[in-house]
Design a protein around this motif. Structure first.
Motif, mmCIF file in Angstrom:
data_model
loop_
_atom_site.group_PDB
_atom_site.id
_atom_site.type_symbol
_atom_site.label_atom_id
_atom_site.label_comp_id
_atom_site.label_asym_id
_atom_site.label_seq_id
_atom_site.Cartn_x
_atom_site.Cartn_y
_atom_site.Cartn_z
ATOM 1 N N ALA A 19 0.925 -1.439 -0.089
ATOM 2 C CA ALA A 19 0.361 0.014 0.085
ATOM 3 C C ALA A 19 1.310 0.834 -0.119
ATOM 4 O O ALA A 19 0.659 2.301 -0.711
ATOM 5 N N PRO A 20 1.892 1.326 0.749
ATOM 6 C CA PRO A 20 2.534 3.255 0.760
ATOM 7 C C PRO A 20 3.273 2.867 -0.447
ATOM 8 O O PRO A 20 3.206 4.122 -1.285
ATOM 9 N N VAL A 21 3.820 1.578 -0.857
ATOM 10 C CA VAL A 21 4.543 2.294 -2.619
ATOM 11 C C VAL A 21 3.578 2.735 -3.712
ATOM 12 O O VAL A 21 4.006 3.059 -4.280
ATOM 13 N N ASP A 22 2.234 2.422 -3.904
ATOM 14 C CA ASP A 22 1.432 2.673 -5.011
ATOM 15 C C ASP A 22 1.080 3.614 -4.486
ATOM 16 O O ASP A 22 0.742 5.126 -5.286
ATOM 17 N N SER A 23 0.764 4.879 -3.142
ATOM 18 C CA SER A 23 0.817 5.706 -2.900
ATOM 19 C C SER A 23 1.566 6.732 -3.480
ATOM 20 O O SER A 23 1.532 7.648 -3.632
ATOM 21 N N TRP A 28 4.348 10.554 -6.402
ATOM 22 C CA TRP A 28 5.200 10.719 -7.461
ATOM 23 C C TRP A 28 4.864 11.519 -9.159
ATOM 24 O O TRP A 28 5.116 12.546 -9.760
ATOM 25 N N ALA A 29 3.963 10.331 -9.780
ATOM 26 C CA ALA A 29 2.828 10.344 -11.007
ATOM 27 C C ALA A 29 2.211 11.637 -10.726
ATOM 28 O O ALA A 29 2.656 12.902 -11.972
ATOM 29 N N GLY A 30 1.642 12.150 -9.813
ATOM 30 C CA GLY A 30 1.103 13.695 -10.035
ATOM 31 C C GLY A 30 1.631 14.704 -10.314
ATOM 32 O O GLY A 30 1.801 15.599 -10.997
ATOM 33 N N ARG A 31 2.943 14.725 -8.839
ATOM 34 C CA ARG A 31 3.523 16.128 -8.967
ATOM 35 C C ARG A 31 3.897 15.748 -10.734
ATOM 36 O O ARG A 31 4.920 16.322 -11.240
ATOM 37 N N ALA A 32 5.135 14.402 -10.899
ATOM 38 C CA ALA A 32 5.372 15.322 -12.479
ATOM 39 C C ALA A 32 4.455 15.207 -13.557
ATOM 40 O O ALA A 32 5.440 16.525 -14.454
ATOM 41 N N LYS A 33 3.426 15.382 -13.596
ATOM 42 C CA LYS A 33 2.716 15.787 -14.124
ATOM 43 C C LYS A 33 2.694 17.175 -14.470
ATOM 44 O O LYS A 33 2.652 17.620 -15.708
ATOM 45 N N ALA A 34 2.647 17.193 -13.271
ATOM 46 C CA ALA A 34 2.459 19.100 -12.876
ATOM 47 C C ALA A 34 3.048 19.895 -13.487
ATOM 48 O O ALA A 34 2.816 21.304 -13.553
ATOM 49 N N LEU A 35 4.262 18.916 -13.167
ATOM 50 C CA LEU A 35 5.967 19.477 -13.528
ATOM 51 C C LEU A 35 6.526 19.739 -15.069
ATOM 52 O O LEU A 35 6.069 20.548 -15.883
ATOM 53 N N GLY A 36 5.097 18.867 -15.805
ATOM 54 C CA GLY A 36 5.797 18.703 -17.334
ATOM 55 C C GLY A 36 4.550 19.048 -17.862
ATOM 56 O O GLY A 36 4.388 20.060 -18.824
ATOM 57 N N GLU A 37 3.036 19.513 -17.262
ATOM 58 C CA GLU A 37 2.773 20.814 -16.911
ATOM 59 C C GLU A 37 2.668 22.314 -17.706
ATOM 60 O O GLU A 37 3.179 23.194 -18.634
ATOM 61 N N ALA A 38 3.036 22.462 -16.730
ATOM 62 C CA ALA A 38 4.107 24.344 -16.213
ATOM 63 C C ALA A 38 5.748 24.264 -17.665
ATOM 64 O O ALA A 38 5.341 24.750 -18.265
ATOM 65 N N ALA A 39 5.615 22.876 -17.645
ATOM 66 C CA ALA A 39 7.130 22.994 -18.832
ATOM 67 C C ALA A 39 6.580 23.222 -19.549
ATOM 68 O O ALA A 39 7.469 23.857 -20.591
ATOM 69 N N ARG A 40 6.051 22.827 -19.916
ATOM 70 C CA ARG A 40 5.120 23.141 -21.819
ATOM 71 C C ARG A 40 4.685 23.766 -21.761
ATOM 72 O O ARG A 40 4.092 24.927 -22.896
ATOM 73 N N VAL A 41 4.025 24.592 -20.837
ATOM 74 C CA VAL A 41 3.563 26.973 -20.902
ATOM 75 C C VAL A 41 4.719 27.569 -20.982
ATOM 76 O O VAL A 41 4.387 28.199 -21.555
ATOM 77 N N ARG A 42 5.961 27.217 -20.128
ATOM 78 C CA ARG A 42 6.774 28.065 -20.395
ATOM 79 C C ARG A 42 6.973 28.057 -21.390
ATOM 80 O O ARG A 42 8.130 28.975 -21.959
#
Length: 270
Positions: A19-23, A28-42
Motif C-alpha cells: 500500500a505505501p509504494v502505490d501511494s 510522484w506521478a501527479g507531481r511529474a505531470k504537474a511539472l511537465g505541464e508547467a514546462a510545456r506552458v513555459r
C-alpha cells in the motif's frame, strides 16, 4: 521471553506492504505531470515570444552569381598525312575551355571528359584539308584550318553534360615533319646566303653612288663649286659674302663763311 513474530494488525493500524509504494508512486506521478505541464506552458510562451526574433535571423539563400572559369590545355600535337601520304604535318592546338555553370571543384573533370572529343573533332578537320597540301607548305594548311574554324566549323565549340555547358576555342599552328625539315635545310641555308650577298651588294652600290655624287660636287669649278664646298645652307653657320665694301661715314660740312679746322679736308665746292 519468547519472541512473537509480528503479524498484520487486525485493526488496520499498520498498512500492508504494497500500500505505501502505490501511494508514493501516485503522488510522484501527479507531481511529474504537474511539472511537465508547467514546462510545456513555459516553453510555449518562450517560443511564441522568440518567433519574431527568429524570423529576422532566418537565413535566406540568394541566387548565386554565375562565375566563368577558364582553363587552357596544350595536348600532344596531331599528326595528319600531307599530300602523297608519305610525310605528315604536326598540328599543335591550344584549347581554351570556359564555363559559367560548372562547379570549380568539378571543372577539371569536365575538361578531361570533353578534351578527347575536341581533339577528335580537330583531327577530322585537319585530315580533310591536309591531303590537298604539299608537305613543304605548312602555311597553306594553317590558312585552310583558320578559314575552316571561322566558316565551316566556327568556334567556340559547345559541349554539354546535364545542366553543365562548356565552350571550347582551339588555336592551331602547323609545323613541318622532321624529315621534311632536314630535306629543306640546305635549300634554306643557300637562300639565306644569297639574300645576305644581295643585301651586301645593294649596300655597296648605294655607298659607291653616294661617294660619286659627293666627288662631283667637289669638282664643280667657279663660285658654285666654292659655295658647294663651303658650309651647307642648312648648317649651323652659313658663309657670309658682302655684296659691296663698307664706306666710311661722310665728314660734317662747316657752316657758310666758316673755315674748316686744320687737318680737316676742305669741303668740295658747291
Amino acid at each position: 521471553m519468547t519472541a512473537v513474530p509480528e503479524g498484520p494488525d487486525p485493526a488496520g493500524g499498520r498498512p500492508k506492504p504494497g500500500a505505501p509504494v502505490d501511494s508514493r508512486r501516485r503522488r510522484w506521478a501527479g507531481r511529474a505531470k504537474a511539472l511537465g505541464e508547467a514546462a510545456r506552458v513555459r516553453t510555449r510562451r518562450f517560443w511564441d515570444g522568440a518567433q519574431p526574433t527568429l524570423r529576422q535571423l532566418w537565413w535566406s539563400e540568394e541566387p548565386a552569381t554565375p562565375v566563368t572559369t577558364v582553363d587552357r590545355r596544350v595536348p600532344e600535337p596531331l599528326a595528319v598525312p600531307a599530300q602523297g601520304q608519305v610525310y605528315v604535318f604536326l598540328v599543335r592546338a591550344t584549347y581554351t575551355w570556359s564555363s559559367d555553370s560548372a562547379r570549380p571543384e568539378l571543372f577539371g573533370w569536365y575538361v578531361d571528359y570533353f578534351q578527347q572529343q575536341a581533339a577528335q573533332r580537330l583531327h577530322r578537320l585537319a585530315v580533310r584539308y591536309a591531303v590537298e597540301v604539299p608537305p613543304h607548305r605548312p602555311r597553306d594548311l594553317h590558312a585552310a584550318l583558320t578559314a575552316a574554324l571561322a566558316d565551316d566549323d566556327p568556334a567556340p565549340w559547345t559541349y554539354a553534360r546535364g545542366e553543365v555547358t562548356f565552350a571550347c576555342e582551339p588555336d592551331v599552328t602547323v609545323h613541318l615533319d622532321e624529315r621534311v625539315r632536314k630535306l629543306l635545310q640546305p635549300y634554306w641555308e643557300q637562300r639565306i646566303a644569297l639574300e645576305c650577298e644581295r643585301d651586301l651588294a645593294r649596300r655597296r652600290a648605294e655607298y659607291a653612288e653616294e661617294r660619286d655624287r659627293r666627288d662631283r660636287r667637289e669638282q664643280m669649278p667657279g663660285e658654285a663649286g666654292r659655295a658647294r664646298r663651303g658650309s651647307r645652307p642648312d648648317g649651323p653657320v652659313e658663309s657670309f659674302t658682302p655684296l659691296e665694301p663698307l664706306l666710311p661715314p661722310p665728314a660734317p660740312r662747316p657752316a657758310p663763311g666758316q673755315r674748316s679746322r686744320p687737318g680737316e679736308p676742305e669741303p668740295p665746292p658747291v
